[in-house]
Write an enzyme that holds these catalytic residues in place. Structure first.
Site, PDB file in Angstrom:
ATOM      1  N   CYS A  41       0.822  -1.218   0.000  1.00  0.00           N
ATOM      2  CA  CYS A  41       0.000   0.000   0.000  1.00  0.00           C
ATOM      3  C   CYS A  41       0.853   1.264   0.000  1.00  0.00           C
ATOM      4  O   CYS A  41       0.701   2.117  -0.893  1.00  0.00           O
ATOM      5  CB  CYS A  41      -0.955  -0.019   1.185  1.00  0.00           C
ATOM      6  SG  CYS A  41      -0.179  -0.325   2.798  1.00  0.00           S
ATOM      7  N   TYR A  42       1.744   1.416   0.966  1.00  0.00           N
ATOM      8  CA  TYR A  42       2.634   2.576   0.954  1.00  0.00           C
ATOM      9  C   TYR A  42       3.423   2.659  -0.369  1.00  0.00           C
ATOM     10  O   TYR A  42       3.466   3.718  -1.003  1.00  0.00           O
ATOM     11  CB  TYR A  42       3.626   2.514   2.117  1.00  0.00           C
ATOM     12  CG  TYR A  42       3.100   2.902   3.470  1.00  0.00           C
ATOM     13  CD1 TYR A  42       2.446   4.115   3.683  1.00  0.00           C
ATOM     14  CD2 TYR A  42       3.301   2.067   4.570  1.00  0.00           C
ATOM     15  CE1 TYR A  42       1.996   4.476   4.947  1.00  0.00           C
ATOM     16  CE2 TYR A  42       2.849   2.422   5.837  1.00  0.00           C
ATOM     17  CZ  TYR A  42       2.207   3.625   6.019  1.00  0.00           C
ATOM     18  OH  TYR A  42       1.768   3.978   7.275  1.00  0.00           O
TER      19      TYR A  42
END
Length: 345
Positions: A156-157
């Site tokens: 995600c990041y």
């Protein structure tokens, strides 16, 4: 329509797994054949996901998670693995060995280096012989095809970081040696678990940094940014926990080799032309997690600071959708020649 893709989900009771059930149960190009869960095996899926009771039959139940048994299922062609790191590799081995296509949302096949995996995950890689089979994918940056059998979905990041930054590194428009990244994630990024630290009364009205200086995602971020730039360099990554359920807001500060943002926007427009899930905002406007939550979109913009000669890149994504399950479905759509947006907002 051509014959539907028959899909299964392993680990369907976590946040990413639940989102996969939501997306795939309304996807016009697939037939959701099987969902598994160790904790909920034998129970009706509609009991734990009542919002989807109109899409899921009353007899549709969780099966036990078992790689050997799942590999034998002839009525499932594509398996999504929504499992913790370390657990997914066992399933990937069995399923790929049985000729299935595997789209893995864990970190098990994201890294190229076994040494880096051990350094960041504090254990030996669970399937070192399979590492080369995994294809790391951010949907807008890496092409896929039906011949790919083991997909490692980006984290995600890293997704919210790579989309704005990779095109600039590829063109040598920024100084790669001084990148500082600050990201703010909703509490769902920690996963679905009972832990006092993530209770409402602890996280409401509370924001804090964590995982500094070596968050696990830093390994993936550095490896992919190094590839884009064609050289090795360190990255300063500062993750924060924000008082919201979902979403990631990222600010990237990087010394610029060009004045202004005109070149940045040209690079972005050329890279993402025709890509429906990248929304490029005007300079001076900034992405907001409120506007992307529930969608598979990444919103991003750029500003230039003439005082410091830095570019400031900002992005926002939904950590569970674009940062996990939505991107996984987007990749499947591309692999099988479906509309890239099918099933996704």
């Amino acid at each position: 329509m051509e014959e539907k893709i028959r899909v299964g989900i392993t680990g369907a009771s976590g946040y990413a797994g639940i989102e996969l059930v939501k997306i795939l149960s309304r996807h016009q190009g697939v037939e959701l054949r099987c969902v598994t869960s160790r904790g909920l095996a034998g129970t009706r899926v509609s009991d734990s996901m009542p919002a989807l009771s109109h899409l899921l039959g009353e007899d549709f139940k969780y099966l036990p998670s078992d790689p050997t048994e799942q590999a034998k299922m002839e009525d499932v062609d594509v398996w999504f693995l929504a499992l913790p790191h370390g657990a997914a590799a066992e399933y990937a081995r069995a399923l790929v060995g049985a000729g299935k296509t595997v789209i893995d949302l864990s970190a098990d096949f994201r890294l190229d280096s076994l040494d880096t995996y051990k350094e960041y995950y504090k254990s030996e890689h669970p399937a070192p012989d399979m590492l080369s089979l995994g294809k790391y994918v951010v949907a807008e940056l890496v092409p896929v095809s039906r011949s790919d059998k083991l997909i490692a979905c980006a984290g995600c990041y890293p997704t919210g970081i790579q989309l704005p930054l990779v095109p600039l590194l590829e063109r040598g428009m920024v100084d790669a040696d001084h990148i500082v990244i600050d990201s703010y994630s909703g509490v769902s990024g920690a996963g679905k678990k009972s832990d006092l630290a993530y209770a409402y009364s602890e996280r409401n009205e509370s924001a804090k940094a964590y995982g500094i200086p070596k968050h696990r995602h830093l390994s993936e971020i550095e490896e992919r940014l190094n590839k884009a730039a064609g050289k090795k360099f360190p990255v300063q990554f500062n993750p924060h926990l924000a008082p919201m359920t979902r979403g990631i807001s990222t600010t990237i500060t990087v010394p610029s080799k060009v004045c202004g943002v005109e070149g940045v926007y040209k690079a972005w427009e050329e890279k993402y032309s025709g890509r429906p899930f990248v929304k490029i905002l005007e300079s001076g406007t900034f992405p907001d997690t409120l506007h992307v939550c529930g969608t598979n979109r990444c919103d991003m913009s750029a500003a230039y600071d003439p005082r410091t000669k830095n570019l400031v890149l900002t992005s926002a994504i939904d950590n569970i959708v674009k940062g996990a399950s939505g991107q996984a479905v987007q990749i499947m759509n591309l692999m099988f020649g479906l509309s890239e947006t099918e099933g996704l907002l």
